[in-house]
Motif scaffolding. Structure first.
Motif, PDB file in Angstrom:
ATOM      1  N   ARG A  17     180.769  49.138  36.058  1.00 15.24           N
ATOM      2  CA  ARG A  17     179.882  48.030  35.690  1.00 15.24           C
ATOM      3  C   ARG A  17     180.768  46.797  35.587  1.00 15.24           C
ATOM      4  N   GLY A  59     183.879  51.472  32.987  1.00 19.07           N
ATOM      5  CA  GLY A  59     183.718  52.511  33.993  1.00 19.07           C
ATOM      6  C   GLY A  59     183.873  53.915  33.475  1.00 19.07           C
ATOM      7  N   GLU A  85     182.130  55.220  38.513  1.00 20.02           N
ATOM      8  CA  GLU A  85     180.913  54.473  38.184  1.00 20.02           C
ATOM      9  C   GLU A  85     181.374  53.238  37.428  1.00 20.02           C
ATOM     10  N   ARG A 132     176.974  43.547  37.869  1.00 20.06           N
ATOM     11  CA  ARG A 132     176.797  44.335  39.088  1.00 20.06           C
ATOM     12  C   ARG A 132     177.351  45.732  38.830  1.00 20.06           C
ATOM     13  N   THR A 133     176.689  46.735  39.373  1.00 20.41           N
ATOM     14  CA  THR A 133     177.209  48.098  39.260  1.00 20.41           C
ATOM     15  C   THR A 133     177.723  48.549  40.617  1.00 20.41           C
ATOM     16  N   ASN A 152     179.262  52.184  42.546  1.00 22.02           N
ATOM     17  CA  ASN A 152     179.572  53.613  42.537  1.00 22.02           C
ATOM     18  C   ASN A 152     180.393  53.912  43.784  1.00 22.02           C
TER      19      ASN A 152
END
Length: 182
Positions: free
Chosen positions: A45, A57, A43, A15-16, A18
């Motif tokens: 991951r 990140g 950001e 999952r990402t 932000n």
């Protein structure tokens, strides 16, 4: 804190995330910092693996500093990357007597707090390590005059202070000018 419930504990899920967060306290070295109250962009991951959650990140923000040569204030973009494993907490039933041997290793590990990740120490370390130790306003900054403290970029190439000799060395200067006399 980042919630990992949507990620699940199935290895291979990803999952990402932000986010823009406010810095709770200044992230700083002696000459550069990301000031308290400024915003940084994260950001992330998140990947579920057998042992826990692997977080990769990037942190982006604005740093403030002063030039290490001329002391002018400056501001610049900052970017730092990090990767850290957050381990699942072990149940008390699974602990064995050999767990004491791994106590030193466990101090260096990060653990999930339920389904939450506390990224603050990891982000802090990544940002502080990415800050410049000797920031410069420009690669050709000449700095300050060692005699009067004037900015050499502003005073020009003909700036000088003549032959300012320390009076304590005046006797030696006389010997150097006329070595025959003793």
């Amino acid at each position: 804190m980042v919630d990992t419930r949507q990620l699940g504990r199935q290895p291979g899920s990803m999952r990402t995330v932000n986010r823009i967060v406010t810095v709770p306290e200044a992230l700083a070295t002696v000459m550069a910092s990301v000031p308290e109250g400024s915003e940084i962009e994260l950001e992330l991951r998140l990947e579920a693996v057998m042992e826990g959650v692997l977080v990769t990140g990037t942190v982006r923000g604005q740093l403030t500093a002063e030039c290490s040569r001329c002391l002018d204030p400056l501001s610049d973009d900052m970017e730092a990357g990090f990767q850290e494993m957050y381990r699942y907490t072990a149940d008390e039933d699974d602990k064995t007597s050999g767990a004491d041997e791994d106590a030193a290793d466990e101090d260096e590990d990060y653990y999930l707090e339920g389904d939450l990740l506390d990224l603050e120490p990891v982000v802090r370390d990544a940002v502080v390590l990415a800050l410049p130790l000797s920031p410069l306003c420009g690669p050709d900054c000449p700095g300050l005059c060692s005699e009067c403290g004037a900015k050499l970029a502003e005073v020009g190439p003909d700036h000088g202070h003549g032959d300012n000799i320390d009076p304590r060395w005046e006797t030696l200067r006389g010997i150097a000018d006329d070595p025959g006399e003793r």
